[in-house]
Enzyme design. Structure first.
Site, PDB file in Angstrom:
ATOM      1  N   SER A 123      70.805  55.444  21.893  1.00 22.43           N
ATOM      2  CA  SER A 123      71.230  56.314  21.122  1.00 22.43           C
ATOM      3  C   SER A 123      71.982  56.060  19.976  1.00 22.43           C
ATOM      4  CB  SER A 123      72.122  57.195  22.081  1.00 22.43           C
ATOM      5  OG  SER A 123      72.825  58.286  21.112  1.00 22.43           O
ATOM      6  N   LYS A 149      66.692  57.541  20.570  1.00 26.36           N
ATOM      7  CA  LYS A 149      67.289  58.562  20.413  1.00 26.36           C
ATOM      8  C   LYS A 149      68.239  58.503  19.147  1.00 26.36           C
ATOM      9  CE  LYS A 149      71.514  60.959  22.471  1.00 26.36           C
ATOM     10  NZ  LYS A 149      71.989  61.413  23.727  1.00 26.36           N
ATOM     11  N   LYS A 151      70.556  60.512  16.712  1.00 23.72           N
ATOM     12  CA  LYS A 151      71.466  61.702  15.995  1.00 23.72           C
ATOM     13  C   LYS A 151      71.082  62.298  14.882  1.00 23.72           C
ATOM     14  CE  LYS A 151      74.638  60.947  19.543  1.00 23.72           C
ATOM     15  NZ  LYS A 151      74.781  61.943  20.570  1.00 23.72           N
ATOM     16  N   ASP A 176      69.225  64.163  19.140  1.00 29.75           N
ATOM     17  CA  ASP A 176      70.312  64.913  19.552  1.00 29.75           C
ATOM     18  C   ASP A 176      71.244  65.181  18.294  1.00 29.75           C
ATOM     19  OD1 ASP A 176      72.664  65.695  20.920  1.00 29.75           O
ATOM     20  OD2 ASP A 176      73.275  63.641  21.956  1.00 29.75           O
ATOM     21  N   GLU A 201      67.689  67.457  21.866  1.00 28.34           N
ATOM     22  CA  GLU A 201      68.921  67.565  22.697  1.00 28.34           C
ATOM     23  C   GLU A 201      70.039  68.589  21.985  1.00 28.34           C
ATOM     24  OE1 GLU A 201      70.168  63.875  24.039  1.00 28.34           O
ATOM     25  OE2 GLU A 201      72.172  64.636  24.835  1.00 28.34           O
ATOM     26  N   ASP A 226      72.789  69.228  27.050  1.00 24.28           N
ATOM     27  CA  ASP A 226      73.704  68.197  27.596  1.00 24.28           C
ATOM     28  C   ASP A 226      75.167  68.965  27.674  1.00 24.28           C
ATOM     29  OD1 ASP A 226      75.745  66.381  27.362  1.00 24.28           O
ATOM     30  OD2 ASP A 226      75.112  65.099  25.440  1.00 24.28           O
ATOM     31  N   LYS A 250      75.617  63.890  32.710  1.00 20.32           N
ATOM     32  CA  LYS A 250      76.710  62.882  32.693  1.00 20.32           C
ATOM     33  C   LYS A 250      77.498  63.136  33.719  1.00 20.32           C
ATOM     34  CE  LYS A 250      76.156  62.405  27.695  1.00 20.32           C
ATOM     35  NZ  LYS A 250      76.784  63.042  26.450  1.00 20.32           N
ATOM     36  N   GLY A 278      75.277  58.988  28.225  1.00 17.98           N
ATOM     37  CA  GLY A 278      76.195  58.009  28.350  1.00 17.98           C
ATOM     38  C   GLY A 278      77.305  58.437  27.201  1.00 17.98           C
TER      39      GLY A 278
HETATM   40  O1  SMG Z   1      76.754  55.732  25.661  1.00 15.68           O
HETATM   41  O2  SMG Z   1      75.364  54.998  24.009  1.00 15.68           O
HETATM   42  C1  SMG Z   1      76.088  55.863  24.428  1.00 15.68           C
HETATM   43  C2  SMG Z   1      76.232  57.220  23.881  1.00 15.68           C
HETATM   44  C3  SMG Z   1      75.295  58.000  24.005  1.00 15.68           C
HETATM   45  O3  SMG Z   1      74.766  59.761  22.151  1.00 15.68           O
HETATM   46  C4  SMG Z   1      75.648  59.363  23.319  1.00 15.68           C
HETATM   47  N1  SMG Z   1      76.256  60.282  23.627  1.00 15.68           N
HETATM   48  O4  SMG Z   1      75.832  63.683  23.227  1.00 15.68           O
HETATM   49  O5  SMG Z   1      74.562  62.272  24.407  1.00 15.68           O
HETATM   50  C5  SMG Z   1      75.435  62.607  23.448  1.00 15.68           C
HETATM   51  C6  SMG Z   1      76.737  61.414  23.189  1.00 15.68           C
HETATM   52  C7  SMG Z   1      78.033  61.842  23.215  1.00 15.68           C
HETATM   53  C8  SMG Z   1      79.257  60.932  23.111  1.00 15.68           C
HETATM   54  S1  SMG Z   1      79.150  60.528  21.426  1.00 15.68           S
HETATM   55  C9  SMG Z   1      80.718  59.504  21.183  1.00 15.68           C
HETATM   56 MG    MG Z   2      74.087  64.529  23.768  1.00  9.49          MG
END
Ligand code: SMG
Ligand code: MG
Length: 356
Positions: A123, A149, A151, A176, A201, A226, A250, A278
């Site tokens: 991500s 992925k 953001k 996401d 997402e 999510d 999660k 994650g």
């Molecule tokens: O653990 O690599 C990781 C982060 C994965 O993008 C990630 N998590 O919305 O899925 C999500 C975000 C939430 C945490 S952002 C700090």
């Molecule tokens: Mg997410």
């Protein structure tokens, strides 16, 4: 623990990981649980501060000097405490680790895992420019991640996707938004169909299902939820409404392993693929996530990337990405890793001990 990169999402920027780590001791064995709550209540309603409060005042007293026969007994004990799922999951995952260790069994085996390695994606946070985004994708594709992925947020989506797709026409790509859009953006989100994403997402509000169902009808790209899925009941409602076709699970967000398992089962019965999300975990939370991701319904690459992506030095032995884009599921007792004594000492800010 300083992160090796600035992780920018539509809701926050993380540069240092501060978190609550729980060690439960019983009969000479320690079980470890990493609370995934972040410093601020921006991903979800919990923060490290609320987790500390709820753990200390309400959750830890439930298990202190109590004889439990199985970790599955914990949800009933904690039933009266509403929400606070990340705090609950910290206790529950520590209990699962403790019981599995006591039996000399891996957590993955104990909860019904069927895989010894899982497909891994990565991500990537919002980068300052389009070029920096493409560069970051290049780096992680070269490392062998099976899915990228990105953001996104309004104003930082189409430009980045166009540039990434131009260079990488066939990688598995997802986005996401962490709830950064509204239904008023539907026409704009429709333009993302051109980028052949595996899914979008959580485009809309963190608590919404209905608007997602409306949006889903307008898009060719599947939606993945999510934040909106906090329980198996939410998952059932989401699938019934048509709010998503994929679910990010999660354990922390949903309150622990049994609820994660129930969501997995609901999705599986509906032929809906799930993947393991994650929360920038250290090796403790990562090991727990890998055990969960070994369940049969986790058919899409998750966000459980290599330790070296996040930290110069993890608090456990590092998790590595295999050449085939997978990560091994720990097969030692419990979660299969323990905090390294020196690393724990170096990173610990404060210790609170609870005894009766
Ligand atoms: O653990 O690599 C990781 C982060 C994965 O993008 C990630 N998590 O919305 O899925 C999500 C975000 C939430 C945490 S952002 C700090
Ligand atoms: Mg997410």
């Amino acid at each position: 623990m300083p992160l090796k990169f600035v992780f920018k999402t539509s809701f926050a920027t993380t540069t240092v990981k501060r978190f609550v780590l729980l060690e439960l001791r019983s009969e000479g064995i320690s079980g470890w649980g990493e609370c995934v709550a972040e410093e601020g209540p921006f991903y979800g309603p919990e923060s490290t501060g609320t987790a500390e409060h709820v753990l200390g005042e309400f959750l830890i007293p439930l298990v202190l000097r109590r004889n439990l026969d199985a970790p599955q007994e914990f949800p009933a004990l904690a039933e009266k405490i509403r929400g606070n799922r990340m705090a609950k999951a910290a206790v529950e995952t520590a209990l699962f680790d403790l019981f599995a260790r006591a039996k000399g069994e891996s957590l993955s085996r104990a909860i019904g895992g069927t895989r010894d390695a899982v497909d891994v994606g990565v991500s990537l946070g919002l980068a300052p420019t389009v070029e920096a985004t493409v560069e970051n994708v290049r780096k992680h594709v070269a490392q062998g991640y099976k899915r990228i992925k990105l953001k996104i947020e309004p104003g930082a989506d189409v430009d980045r996707l166009a540039a990434v797709r131009a260079e990488f026409p066939s990688i598995t790509l997802t986005v996401d938004a962490n709830a950064a859009y509204t239904l008023a953006d539907s026409a704009h989100l429709e333009t993302l169909d051109a980028f052949r994403l595996d899914y979008i997402e959580q485009p809309l509000s963190h608590e919404d299902l209905v608007d997602h169902a409306v949006l889903a009808k307008r898009l060719a790209t599947p939606l993945c939820l999510d934040e909106s899925i906090r329980s198996a009941a939410d998952a059932e409602a989401a699938l019934e409404l048509g709010a998503c076709r994929i679910i990010n699970i999660k354990q922390g967000r949903v309150g622990g392993i049994p609820e994660a398992r129930r969501i997995h089962d609901v999705a599986r019965a509906a032929n809906v693929p799930v993947w393991c999300g994650g929360m920038l975990e250290t090796g403790i939370g990562r090991a727990t996530n890998l055990a969960l991701a070994a369940l049969p319904g986790f058919t899409l690459p998750g966000d459980t990337s290599a330790s070296a992506r996040y930290f110069a030095d993890d608090i456990t032995e590092p998790f590595v990405l295999a050449a085939d884009g997978t990560m091994a599921v720990p097969d030692g007792p419990g979660i299969g890793v323990t905090p390294l004594h020196d690393r724990l000492q170096d990173t610990t800010v404060r210790i609170e001990t609870f005894t009766l």
